[in-house]
Design a protein around this motif. Structure first.
Motif, mmCIF file in Angstrom:
data_model
loop_
_atom_site.group_PDB
_atom_site.id
_atom_site.type_symbol
_atom_site.label_atom_id
_atom_site.label_comp_id
_atom_site.label_asym_id
_atom_site.label_seq_id
_atom_site.Cartn_x
_atom_site.Cartn_y
_atom_site.Cartn_z
ATOM 1 N N ARG A 1 0.835 -1.217 0.000
ATOM 2 C CA ARG A 1 0.000 0.000 0.000
ATOM 3 C C ARG A 1 0.861 1.255 0.000
ATOM 4 O O ARG A 1 0.500 2.255 -0.626
ATOM 5 C CB ARG A 1 -0.947 -0.029 1.189
ATOM 6 C CG ARG A 1 -2.044 -1.091 1.013
ATOM 7 C CD ARG A 1 -3.085 -1.049 2.125
ATOM 8 N NE ARG A 1 -4.109 -2.066 1.861
ATOM 9 C CZ ARG A 1 -5.388 -1.802 1.644
ATOM 10 N NH1 ARG A 1 -5.822 -0.566 1.625
ATOM 11 N NH2 ARG A 1 -6.255 -2.777 1.424
ATOM 12 N N ASN B 1 -0.943 -3.605 -4.970
ATOM 13 C CA ASN B 1 -1.828 -4.553 -4.306
ATOM 14 C C ASN B 1 -1.089 -5.866 -4.083
ATOM 15 O O ASN B 1 -0.694 -6.532 -5.046
ATOM 16 C CB ASN B 1 -3.068 -4.782 -5.190
ATOM 17 C CG ASN B 1 -4.028 -5.792 -4.594
ATOM 18 O OD1 ASN B 1 -4.231 -5.825 -3.386
ATOM 19 N ND2 ASN B 1 -4.623 -6.612 -5.449
ATOM 20 N N GLY C 1 -7.190 -7.389 -2.446
ATOM 21 C CA GLY C 1 -6.485 -6.730 -1.349
ATOM 22 C C GLY C 1 -7.405 -6.308 -0.216
ATOM 23 O O GLY C 1 -6.940 -5.820 0.816
#
Length: 814
Positions: free
Chosen positions: A219, A224, A391
């Motif tokens: 992040r 992801n 994610g």
């Protein structure tokens, strides 16, 4: 402790065995300004408590190649670095307690032979002879791999780190990455903090090897990296007098593995219902930490283990260990260039196989970083296979409960994940569900795989033999061959490429000729510099400046990423429009009559020949129909905007009663396509398969002046083919083919099947696979005697270079 430099070619984040391997292999390729940053001490996350099992055999040829490389590397590291890795080849035994597991093991043994791995199926008596401590009650059989091994995880990692340092890498401990500076699609700086201060390293590349922190680091980088930590349990007994070195023992039907460990037994578990950990983040202080004991959770495994290995009843428990490991949504690790960025690489999420995978993964990633191209097919683990939604933390929490246990669950063909389902549904989901659809999941999409008859349970009952849906899918297959079938293709990726340079761009990035009239459909491949196949798609010209690229559902993101990375100066816009349109496939001899009954438009060969698209009225709505097929029959793919999808379905379904229409699923599509020898991307064709050897030269416009892969294509044309993709049909109608079964030519193993299914029209199982044939003519190749090995049994097979079903495509173009 020295401070980090101001600049580096690459910064590796994470000092577990994976990060150390990447550093080692980059320096081996001559990269000197390599910096590895570890937040605490090397190995202090997961590596230090790994079991250290080092197996050779994995589910595919290239994953096996990487695991074998790891073994070979660990065997030489000690001499190179003067550090003991504890690596020794002790062999491994896996035993089966059921007939289904025994079939799995026998199929794995056949696969091992195809991959060049030494393996021996053994009887219960032979299991007892090799592992005398084992209670063989209920043991059906097993397999023995003499070259499997075990090692010391921390020492392996430290030896890799030392090897990297020797060649100039800086490995800095207690240096935490606090942020990443981004400029567009590149990370340009890594912010760090340590007891000595803080600063930034300007860099050309970043590699995320942060293990269970990789999701968080991802992040930071705008990428992801879907994974979640789970609690992983094992016990170590007190010293057992007289205990000698033993092979690694796996009893997957009892979720357990056993390893002799310095005179003790280490018993580990992969329980079916795992315990996710770290939902609120991993504590900043985490370093060589253990998690609280949960004996109640482990007790069922231990009870079975005491029965299976009676010596455990007399041995005291020295250590009850609970430590976190990270797991991905599909139980395959993440490797490669992150699709969202152009210089952020990932090697993380190793699902409890990090030690046996680290050497090969580090080698493959370093080679990829050096050349800019994958060294061979890494589709199983390429990070670009992950969808953006994966994610999502809630999704990862739910899925991780299952994925840990799947390592030792029966690996049945067509096995579907049970958790974190229902995230992506096509506009036709409820209509299909109401009519008996049984769904599978791919890339998060719920897809109708087969249809249950009225009164039948709509669920899978898994087996290595004919599963409960076999006859249902056979009926769907026959409907498409004899009448007409309807199935949902909405999950397939749809990428709109438009702009003033759209035609020129596609002509550069793809092997086909896209200088075609509006409405023309081009079946084509995107090639790499070696003329290997990076994508297998259709491209439809929608207007002078707009094209629609249709991709497999699983590769939509990677195909989009490939396009974006090759845009260069071309004035184009690429947009994912997958969710905007539903797609209904109408396939079979009665397809034209059905469409004519619901539309005033002309579906004749003159007005709508094969390989063209047209806008039509459908019922009271509008649609666009593409005359193409992946099942080898007359048919159309009906593209309709999501808001009109239900109406289009109802219109076709109601009219279909007069034409013998049957709802069909993805299993039917696969059994039909393999009869027609249509290639399946990711299995039959990959980035390391030359387009000519794959038999797809007809889809490449060789006289175009410039396109990616052109030089390699022409070189292969001039030099001749080294191998060919061959279609096989078993002459015995009973055995089933899935993938990786060995191909024998005149009694010798020469390759393996890349895909397999049952040919209901051809009357036997059908497979595709590459056969080496340098300098041979097709006639010389086909004059051989071919067999396919199925669970240790050789079965005679017919071979063909032309599709066995409708070789001239007369039915498609009728």
């Amino acid at each position: 402790m020295p401070l980090p430099p101001k600049q580096a070619r690459v910064v590796i984040i994470g000092g577990g065995v994976i990060g150390c391997s990447v550093a080692y292999h980059l320096t081996k390729l001559g990269w000197t300004d390599v910096v590895l940053l570890e937040r605490k001490q090397l190995c202090s996350g997961t590596t230090w408590h790994a079991a250290g099992l080092i197996a050779q055999l994995r589910a595919t040829q290239n994953m096996t190649r990487l695991a074998r490389y790891s073994q070979e590397l660990y065997g030489t590291l000690e001499e190179e670095t003067s550090m003991s890795t504890g690596f020794k080849r002790v062999g491994s035994i896996t035993v089966a307690l059921t007939a289904e597991r025994q079939e799995e093991l026998l199929r794995q043994a056949s696969m091992a032979r195809a991959f060049g791995v030494e393996v021996e199926p053994i009887s219960p008596t032979e299991v007892q002879a090799r592992y005398g401590h084992l209670n063989c009650e209920g043991v059906v059989g097993g397999v023995y791999l003499p070259l499997d091994g075990q090692g010391d995880p921390s020492n392996i990692a430290l030896a890799l780190a030392k090897g990297a340092r020797i060649r100039g890498a800086q490995v800095l401990e207690r240096t935490r990455v606090t942020g990443l500076r981004r400029d567009g699609r590149r990370v340009t700086g890594v912010h760090w903090q340590s007891a000595e201060g803080e600063g930034e390293i300007a860099c050309d590349h970043v590699v995320n090897c942060a293990g269970m922190w990789a999701h968080e680091v991802g992040r930071m980088a705008g990428t992801n990296v879907p994974l979640h930590a789970c609690e992983h349990f094992y016990i170590v007994t007190d010293k057992i007098p007289g205990l000698e070195q033993l092979p690694v023992l796996r009893v997957p039907d009892e979720c357990a593995y056993y390893k002799e460990d310095a005179g003790s037994i280490l018993l580990g578990a992969f329980e079916p219902n795992a315990k996710p950990w770290g939902m609120n983040g991993i504590p900043e202080s985490f370093e060589f930490d253990q998690l609280p004991e949960d004996f109640d959770h482990f007790e069922p495994i231990l009870e079975m283990a005491v029965n299976r290995l009676p010596m455990l009843a007399e041995a005291g428990i020295q250590t009850f260990f609970n430590g976190p490991e990270s797991f991905t949504p599909d139980d395959a690790y993440h490797l490669g260039l992150a699709p969202e960025m152009d210089n952020v690489w990932v090697a993380a999420g190793f699902n409890s196989v990090g030690i046996q995978s680290a050497g090969g993964a580090g080698m493959a990633l370093a080679d990829w970083m050096e050349t800019g191209e994958k060294p061979f097919d890494l589709g199983d683990v390429d990070i670009s296979r992950m969808q953006p939604f994966q994610g999502n933390r809630h999704y990862l929490f739910e899925r991780s409960k299952e994925t840990l246990g799947l390592l030792y669950a029966d690996h049945f063909p067509y096995r579907q994940k049970a958790t974190a389902r229902g995230v992506r549904r096509t506009p036709l989901h409820e209509q299909l569900k109401a009519r008996g659809a049984v769904f599978g999941e791919l890339a998060g999409w719920e897809r109708a795989n087969w249809f249950a008859n009225e009164g039948e349970p709509g669920e899978y009952r898994y087996s290595w033999k004919r599963q409960n849906w076999f006859e249902n899918s056979a009926a769907e297959h026959r409907a498409v061959r004899e009448r007409v079938g309807l199935y949902d293709m909405s999950s397939f990726g749809k990428l709109r490429v438009e702009g003033p340079d759209a035609e020129a761009f596609l002509n550069y990035v793809g092997g086909g000729d896209y200088s075609v009239p509006v409405g023309k459909i081009v079946y084509t491949q995107f090639l790499n510099s070696r003329a290997g196949i990076e994508a297998d798609v259709t491209v439809t010209r929608l207007s002078e400046t707009a094209f629609l690229v249709v991709t497999p559902a699983a590769t939509r993101l990677s195909d989009e990423t490939w396009l974006r990375r090759h845009v260069g100066d071309h004035r184009v816009v690429i947009t994912d429009v997958t969710a905007g349109e539903a797609v209904l496939a109408v396939m079979g001899p009665n397809a034209r009559a059905l469409l004519q009954s619901v539309s005033p438009n002309d579906f004749s060969n003159e007005a709508n020949p094969f390989g063209t698209a047209q806008m039509i009225e459908l019922g009271m709505g509008l649609a666009r129909v593409h005359r193409v097929t992946y099942v080898g029959e007359l048919g159309w793919e009906v593209y309709v905007s999501a808001d009109m999808a239900a109406h289009a379905f109802e219109t076709l379904w109601e009219a279909g009663a007069d034409h013998g229409l049957k709802l069909c699923g993805m299993h039917m599509m696969d059994s039909c396509r393999i009869e027609k020898a249509f290639r399946h991307f990711g299995h039959d064709i990959t980035c390391e398969d030359h387009v000519l050897e794959a038999g797809l030269g007809f889809a490449v416009k060789r006289d175009k002046p410039e396109f990616i892969g052109r030089d390699a294509l022409l070189r292969k044309r001039d030099a001749g083919l080294e191998r060919r993709l061959v279609q096989f049909r078993l002459t015995d109608p009973e055995p089933l083919l899935y993938h990786a079964e060995p191909i024998l030519r005149d009694g010798e193993v020469v390759g393996h099947l890349t895909s397999g299914n049952y040919g209901h029209t051809l009357g036997g199982a059908v497979g595709l696979g590459y056969v080496p044939c340098p300098g041979e003519t097709p006639a010389e190749l086909l004059a051989s005697r071919f067999e396919i090995e199925v669970a240790g049994v050789r079965v005679a097979a017919e071979a063909s270079l032309k599709p066995m079903y409708d070789p001239r495509s007369e039915r498609v173009k009728d």
